[in-house]
Design a protein around this motif. Sequence first.
Motif, short mmCIF file in Angstrom:
data_model
loop_
_atom_site.label_atom_id
_atom_site.label_comp_id
_atom_site.label_asym_id
_atom_site.label_seq_id
_atom_site.Cartn_x
_atom_site.Cartn_y
_atom_site.Cartn_z
N PHE A 5 22.77 34.14 46.52
CA PHE A 5 23.01 35.55 46.21
C PHE A 5 24.50 35.86 46.23
CE2 PHE A 5 18.61 35.44 47.55
CZ PHE A 5 18.00 36.19 46.57
N ASP A 6 25.25 35.22 47.14
CA ASP A 6 26.70 35.41 47.16
C ASP A 6 27.33 34.84 45.89
OD1 ASP A 6 26.69 36.63 49.67
OD2 ASP A 6 26.97 34.72 50.74
N VAL A 7 26.81 33.71 45.45
CA VAL A 7 27.35 33.05 44.27
C VAL A 7 27.17 33.91 43.03
CG1 VAL A 7 27.14 31.03 42.75
CG2 VAL A 7 27.07 30.75 45.24
N ILE A 8 25.96 34.46 42.84
CA ILE A 8 25.70 35.23 41.62
C ILE A 8 26.11 36.69 41.74
CG2 ILE A 8 23.87 33.67 40.84
CD1 ILE A 8 21.84 35.79 41.79
N ALA A 9 26.62 37.08 42.90
CA ALA A 9 27.07 38.47 43.08
C ALA A 9 28.30 38.77 42.24
CB ALA A 9 27.36 38.75 44.56
N PRO A 77 18.47 26.23 41.06
CA PRO A 77 18.75 27.03 42.27
C PRO A 77 18.39 28.52 42.11
CG PRO A 77 20.58 25.56 41.85
CD PRO A 77 19.66 25.49 40.65
N LEU A 78 18.32 29.00 40.87
CA LEU A 78 17.96 30.40 40.64
C LEU A 78 16.50 30.68 40.95
CD1 LEU A 78 20.03 31.11 37.42
CD2 LEU A 78 20.49 31.93 39.74
N GLU A 79 15.70 29.62 41.12
CA GLU A 79 14.30 29.83 41.49
C GLU A 79 14.20 30.55 42.83
OE1 GLU A 79 12.28 26.07 41.20
OE2 GLU A 79 12.68 25.93 39.05
#
Length: 136
Positions: A5-9, A77-79
Amino acid sequence: MADIFDVIADGTRREILQLLLRRASEADTGTSVSQIVAALGVSQPTVSKHLKVLREAGLVSVREEGQHRYYSLSPEPLEQVDDWLVPFFVAEGDFEEIAELGASLPEPAARAADAVGRAAASAKNVVQSALKRLGA
């Protein structure tokens, strides 16, 4: 490893992921850093910094060809995000019904259903991104 979640934020990282997703649907064999820079209009050091974070999170893979690096999307990883979000979009009773249905499908049918769902989500993202770029 950073929390997914930090990565895609970060908005730039999401734009990179969307670009790689679009290019993957065009049967591309990877996208160079210079192509990402040109498409997003951000500096090469910024793109490289974000690609490093995405690579460490397992969201992109890299293929080296001489001095060039070609990046491709690795959506597995988005799963985690998908698993976390699903309950928010499905009513409680529906969730149990869907889970039972999924459990009763033969493995090839379950994989096909998953692929169709991901393709639909991908198409939705492409359309939303295009509309956003058009200012709609």
